[in-house]
Motif scaffolding. Structure first.
Motif, PDB file in Angstrom:
ATOM      1  N   TYR A 157       7.458  39.935  12.476  1.00  0.00           N
ATOM      2  CA  TYR A 157       7.220  38.343  11.537  1.00  0.00           C
ATOM      3  C   TYR A 157       6.722  38.876  10.464  1.00  0.00           C
ATOM      4  O   TYR A 157       5.607  39.395   9.993  1.00  0.00           O
ATOM      5  CB  TYR A 157       6.253  37.911  12.555  1.00  0.00           C
ATOM      6  N   TRP A 158       7.598  38.950   9.371  1.00  0.00           N
ATOM      7  CA  TRP A 158       6.821  38.880   7.919  1.00  0.00           C
ATOM      8  C   TRP A 158       6.530  37.670   7.517  1.00  0.00           C
ATOM      9  O   TRP A 158       7.363  36.764   7.228  1.00  0.00           O
ATOM     10  CB  TRP A 158       8.350  39.547   6.842  1.00  0.00           C
ATOM     11  N   LEU A 159       5.331  37.420   7.085  1.00  0.00           N
ATOM     12  CA  LEU A 159       4.632  36.389   6.726  1.00  0.00           C
ATOM     13  C   LEU A 159       5.580  35.669   5.458  1.00  0.00           C
ATOM     14  O   LEU A 159       5.715  34.426   5.635  1.00  0.00           O
ATOM     15  CB  LEU A 159       3.079  36.324   6.185  1.00  0.00           C
ATOM     16  N   ARG A 160       6.001  36.503   4.348  1.00  0.00           N
ATOM     17  CA  ARG A 160       6.433  36.019   3.382  1.00  0.00           C
ATOM     18  C   ARG A 160       7.762  35.297   3.658  1.00  0.00           C
ATOM     19  O   ARG A 160       8.356  34.357   3.223  1.00  0.00           O
ATOM     20  CB  ARG A 160       6.901  37.105   2.305  1.00  0.00           C
ATOM     21  N   CYS A 168       7.238  32.274   5.408  1.00  0.00           N
ATOM     22  CA  CYS A 168       7.233  31.001   4.701  1.00  0.00           C
ATOM     23  C   CYS A 168       8.192  30.421   3.846  1.00  0.00           C
ATOM     24  O   CYS A 168       8.368  29.313   3.345  1.00  0.00           O
ATOM     25  CB  CYS A 168       5.936  31.393   3.729  1.00  0.00           C
ATOM     26  N   LEU A 181       0.407  30.207  11.585  1.00  0.00           N
ATOM     27  CA  LEU A 181      -0.192  30.616  10.275  1.00  0.00           C
ATOM     28  C   LEU A 181      -1.757  30.876  10.511  1.00  0.00           C
ATOM     29  O   LEU A 181      -2.315  31.831   9.899  1.00  0.00           O
ATOM     30  CB  LEU A 181       0.116  29.765   9.181  1.00  0.00           C
ATOM     31  N   THR A 229      -2.435  34.195  11.821  1.00  0.00           N
ATOM     32  CA  THR A 229      -2.433  35.340  11.334  1.00  0.00           C
ATOM     33  C   THR A 229      -3.506  35.812  10.241  1.00  0.00           C
ATOM     34  O   THR A 229      -3.987  36.864  10.000  1.00  0.00           O
ATOM     35  CB  THR A 229      -1.169  35.292  10.286  1.00  0.00           C
ATOM     36  N   LEU A 272       2.353  38.237  17.220  1.00  0.00           N
ATOM     37  CA  LEU A 272       1.352  38.326  16.116  1.00  0.00           C
ATOM     38  C   LEU A 272       0.137  39.302  16.384  1.00  0.00           C
ATOM     39  O   LEU A 272      -1.219  38.911  16.017  1.00  0.00           O
ATOM     40  CB  LEU A 272       0.542  36.777  15.952  1.00  0.00           C
ATOM     41  N   SER A 309       2.411  46.279   2.737  1.00  0.00           N
ATOM     42  CA  SER A 309       1.438  45.601   3.450  1.00  0.00           C
ATOM     43  C   SER A 309      -0.129  46.420   3.132  1.00  0.00           C
ATOM     44  O   SER A 309       0.207  47.706   3.532  1.00  0.00           O
ATOM     45  CB  SER A 309       1.684  45.082   4.753  1.00  0.00           C
ATOM     46  N   GLY A 353       0.557  37.041   0.331  1.00  0.00           N
ATOM     47  CA  GLY A 353       0.340  36.147   1.778  1.00  0.00           C
ATOM     48  C   GLY A 353      -0.652  35.177   1.722  1.00  0.00           C
ATOM     49  O   GLY A 353      -0.174  33.979   2.274  1.00  0.00           O
ATOM     50  N   ARG A 402       0.860  31.351   2.419  1.00  0.00           N
ATOM     51  CA  ARG A 402       0.507  30.731   3.732  1.00  0.00           C
ATOM     52  C   ARG A 402      -0.352  29.350   3.242  1.00  0.00           C
ATOM     53  O   ARG A 402      -0.117  28.262   3.859  1.00  0.00           O
ATOM     54  CB  ARG A 402      -0.250  31.643   4.587  1.00  0.00           C
TER      55      ARG A 402
END
Length: 558
Positions: A90-93, A96, A125, A128, A152, A164, A169, A173
């Motif tokens: 799971y890449w936050l970028r 999103c 979100l 995270t 997560l 990272s 992020g 988010r």
């Protein structure tokens, strides 16, 4: 896929796509186009008619939530593949980028079938923010952790989280949370109390971090990352602070947001320092020295343009709106660099649009053209057409002139109103160029319409992991733009209205000078509270960037 299957019969009148995107349209136009679509626009419509349902199904059922083996609201970076677990994260970028069009479809187009998945997004979100990771905890830097497993949890392998923590992020988010919150507080949604009591503390946690850390360096996006300042990150920080301040005032949290508008103005000023006035393009990073990892030519500013598209701002240079002189010039300049970079396009004629990649030093899976960035380039032009039709004029400036002269060397600077022959001719150029980009990508689309990450840089075949969500999100974005969807204002003051400081907003002033001691070739863009990446939010020294274990892991992707 075979493009011939999409070409319309001559004389076939175009119709709106059979999708929820058409809810806003009366059938008379697509992004300002005539109802009887020209051949290339009809071919794009036919391609999107096949691409859209495949993309939505892949995102909703093959990459997201329990059906994909992930927690609710979690979008895996690709269709999970047990043979390649390094991509099944799971890449936050990237997530999103998917949430962005989903929220648009819910809040702008009224597709209430997405309400459940967007609520799941909020849960994911929120979680995270609190994960304890190698970046730290919520107080020591964990809020900037960029990648997790699909449940997560923290990733323990440093090789799996190169780049990272990342400062983009928190603002990305919170920008999505703010967009949803603005819809929830509308009277007809009856969720204002929940936003104030439950969602605002989550939003404000990110805003406080951004407001305190916006002027600190970070890892840039994509691979290999560099340490410095990022136009992409700064633009997200600006949007988050400006939008967060507005939301806070709406729900009676004025005391929480006093500093946000002031810091947003500083970030907006800082964003202008990325403009290369000599070559007239927006540089990606403060690193513009190839020996340090970047030349500055890349597609991240292009993604900024479409992500922050706001037709109420017109062709604003400061926020890099799609039709702004700077954005058009940058599209041309950076596109020419990518033409030279990829073997596939080195012999292209002037009539063939470029493929776009991450940046011109890209090494990830061999440095290939990206569906993601290339779709963004078409999306920019479709968005620009929407704005030109909305404001009723096109202005060609000395900065944007190079973009227009690729279509006609005799074009001159000037301003033309909607309804004039020149306005129709210019919009025709932009529309046809965007169509060419899309149809070029259609030739590289897999037969099942499930997009992969990239296009092979030598033979234009599909290339890379299947179901790459960056590509899928960009597909939804360009379909939005093709259909002329107009997102609401996200917080930047609208020209002619009054901003939060009660100062009338008029036109963009000249870009401010760089701050004292500014050096674009340094790693830091403002005086920092920390000196180097090896002490940045890591509980133990971060030695050096190891070789990515997945650069060439996919068989045949050399």
């Amino acid at each position: 896929m075979r493009l011939s299957t999409l070409l319309p019969a001559l004389g076939l009148a175009g119709s709106a796509l059979a999708s929820p995107f058409n809810a806003q349209h009366d059938g008379s136009s697509l992004c300002g186009f005539d109802a009887a679509l020209d051949d290339s626009t009809q071919a794009v419509a036919d391609y999107f008619k096949e691409l859209e349902p495949a993309t939505k199904h892949t995102l909703l059922h093959d990459t997201t939530g329990p059906e994909a083996g992930a927690d609710v609201g979690v979008v895996a970076a690709v269709i999970p593949d047990p043979q390649h677990p390094e991509f099944s994260v799971y890449w936050l970028r990237d997530a999103c980028l998917v949430y962005h069009p989903w929220i648009n479809e819910l809040t702008v187009l009224g597709d209430t079938s997405l309400r459940g998945i967007v609520d799941d997004m909020v849960q994911a979100l929120t979680r995270t923010q609190q994960v304890i990771s190698l970046a730290g905890n919520v107080f020591t830097g964990g809020i900037e952790e960029a990648v997790f497993d699909v449940h997560l949890n923290m990733l323990l392998d440093p090789n799996a989280r190169i780049g990272s923590p990342a400062a983009d992020g928190p603002p990305f988010r919170v920008a999505e949370l703010i967009k949803y919150a603005e819809w929830l507080i509308q009277p007809e949604q009856s969720n204002g109390t929940w936003v104030t009591d439950v969602l605002w503390p989550v939003i404000n946690l990110d805003l406080q971090w951004i407001s305190s850390h916006w002027n600190q360096s970070s890892w840039d996006l994509w691979w290999p990352p560099v340490w410095g300042g990022s136009y992409w990150t700064a633009s997200l920080q600006y949007r988050a602070l400006r939008g967060g301040a507005r939301l806070g005032r709406k729900i009676g949290r004025e005391l929480n947001v006093v500093e946000y508008d002031a810091h947003a103005s500083m970030v907006l000023d800082y964003m202008q320092t990325f403009w290369n006035d000599k070559e007239e393009f927006m540089t990606e990073t403060t690193i513009t020295n190839v020996s340090l990892g970047r030349s500055g030519y890349g597609s991240a500013p292009l993604t900024v343009s479409v992500l922050n598209f706001d037709p109420s701002l017109g062709c604003d240079d400061a926020t890099f709106q799609p039709c702004s002189p700077r954005a058009l010039s940058s599209l041309k300049v950076v596109g020419e660099k990518f033409k030279e970079f990829f073997p596939l396009s080195q012999n292209f004629t002037d009539d063939q649009p470029p493929y776009y990649g991450f940046f011109t030093e890209d090494e990830f899976i061999g440095g290939q053209p990206q569906f993601f960035a290339s779709f963004n380039s078409a999306e920019q032009l479709y968005d620009a057409l929407t704005t030109w039709n909305k404001i009723g004029e096109i202005e060609i400036t000395p900065v944007s002139l190079k973009f227009w002269r690729q279509f006609d060397k005799s074009i001159k600077t000037g301003k033309w109103n909607r309804g004039t022959p020149e306005f129709k001719r210019l919009t025709g150029f932009a529309r046809e160029w965007a169509n060419k980009i899309v149809l070029q990508l259609a030739k590289s689309t897999p037969d099942d319409f499930v997009l992969v990450e990239a296009i092979n840089k030598t033979n234009a075949e599909p290339y890379g992991p299947r179901g790459m969500i960056r590509s899928l999100a960009a597909a939804l974005g360009v379909i939005d733009a093709f259909n002329g969807i107009e997102p609401p204002n996200w917080g930047h003051p609208i020209p002619g209205q009054v901003c939060s400081e009660d100062i009338p907003v008029t036109t963009l002033p000249p870009p401010p000078p760089p701050p004292p001691g500014y050096n674009r070739h340094s790693h830091d863009v403002y005086p920092k509270q920390h000196a180097a990446p090896d002490v940045y939010h890591h509980p133990q020294p971060y030695q050096s960037l190891p070789k990515s274990p997945y650069r060439y892991r996919y068989a045949g992707y050399q």
